[in-house]
Motif scaffolding. Structure first.
Motif: not given
Length: 300
Positions: A145, A191, A210, A224
């Motif tokens: 990521h 994100n 994610l 997140w």
């Protein structure tokens, strides 16, 4: 009669470069009203350069995000198309010219602002990771990521920063703060987009960025969202160090994504898997106006 390219200042080259700039402006108008609005808040000396960067990265993204597939290209042909695009981008950086209007415009910006393969190659590495494979539905772990977000978003923030600072002097400490802010802003944008695009990424593109191959929970969403809010805070702290004619645009983009993050935070995950959350146009305009007003009263 054809003008000699060796002179570098011939009207034919200037006309071609102006045409290239018109093409990049068209890309941003077609693909993003939000970023199009933000670029209008930039000082004239920055505006076209940012459009040129946006257009280059948008076209690369479209190669791997479905356009090429919809045109009938299989994964191998998509990889070939991206390889050709990368090669032409880097060739244009070396020569300052491309027959591809978008890449010609980008090359002009890159050469004027010191953008090189140290930033473009990580971006293209992330784009290549998006080409469909048998493992396309596998989850990105934390390291994957981080690598993907650095290449797909943080380096784009650094490209924009090189535009803003090309005629400015900053201390090493200020530059470190600005580069951190640019990277954090890019990461926050990416994100929150992962969260708002859960439906498309999962159903159409079969990607899971994610950290889990399973469906996210509301608790995952909250984690997140907290990450994004921290990234936005870091980016916000760096804005006063930008040239004044870049601050309103960056503030506006940041405010837009902060508003989007708040909406994502209030949306059940099951809904995120069904629809894309957006910020209404009147609120976008209000956030932009506030950003202009805040910047107007600041010292240079």
């Amino acid at each position: 009669m054809t003008a000699s390219p060796a002179t570098g200042g011939d009207e034919s080259l200037r006309r071609f470069s102006r045409t290239a700039e018109i093409a990049t402006a068209g890309v941003i108008r077609a693909y993003s009203t939000s970023f199009g609005m933000a670029t209008m808040l930039l000082g004239p000396r920055h505006r076209q350069h940012i459009r040129n960067i946006y257009a280059m990265v948008r076209i690369a993204d479209e190669i791997v995000d479905g356009v090429a597939a919809e045109a009938g290209l299989d994964a191998g042909a998509q990889a070939d198309a991206l390889t050709s695009y990368i090669a032409e981008t880097h060739r244009s950086l070396r020569t300052g010219y491309s027959s591809d209007l978008i890449l010609h415009a980008f090359a002009q910006t890159a050469r004027a602002c010191g953008i090189g393969e140290d930033l473009t190659q990580p971006f293209f590495d992330s784009m290549r990771a998006d080409i469909p494979t048998a493992d396309a539905a596998a989850a990105y772990d934390a390291d994957a990521h981080a690598r993907y977000v650095f290449g797909s978003a943080e380096v784009v923030g650094l490209m924009c920063l090189r535009v803003f600072l090309r005629d400015a002097e900053r201390t090493p400490a200020q530059l470190e703060t600005l580069e951190h802010g640019a990277r954090q802003l890019g990461a926050a944008f990416q994100n929150v987009n992962f969260l708002r695009d859960l439906a498309d990424d999962t159903d159409r593109l079969r990607r899971s960025y994610l950290g889990t191959a399973e469906r996210l929970t509301d608790a995952d969403r909250d984690t997140w969202v907290a990450t994004v809010e921290t990234q936005l805070d870091d980016a916000r702290a760096s804005i006063p160090l930008l040239p004044k004619d870049a601050r309103a645009a960056v503030r506006s983009a940041l405010a837009l994504f902060a508003a989007l993050t708040r909406r994502v935070a209030k949306t059940p995950v099951d809904d995120l898997y069904r629809r894309r959350v957006r910020v209404p146009d009147p609120l976008k305009a209000l956030l932009a106006a506030r950003s202009v007003l805040v910047t107007a009263v600041e010292p240079r």
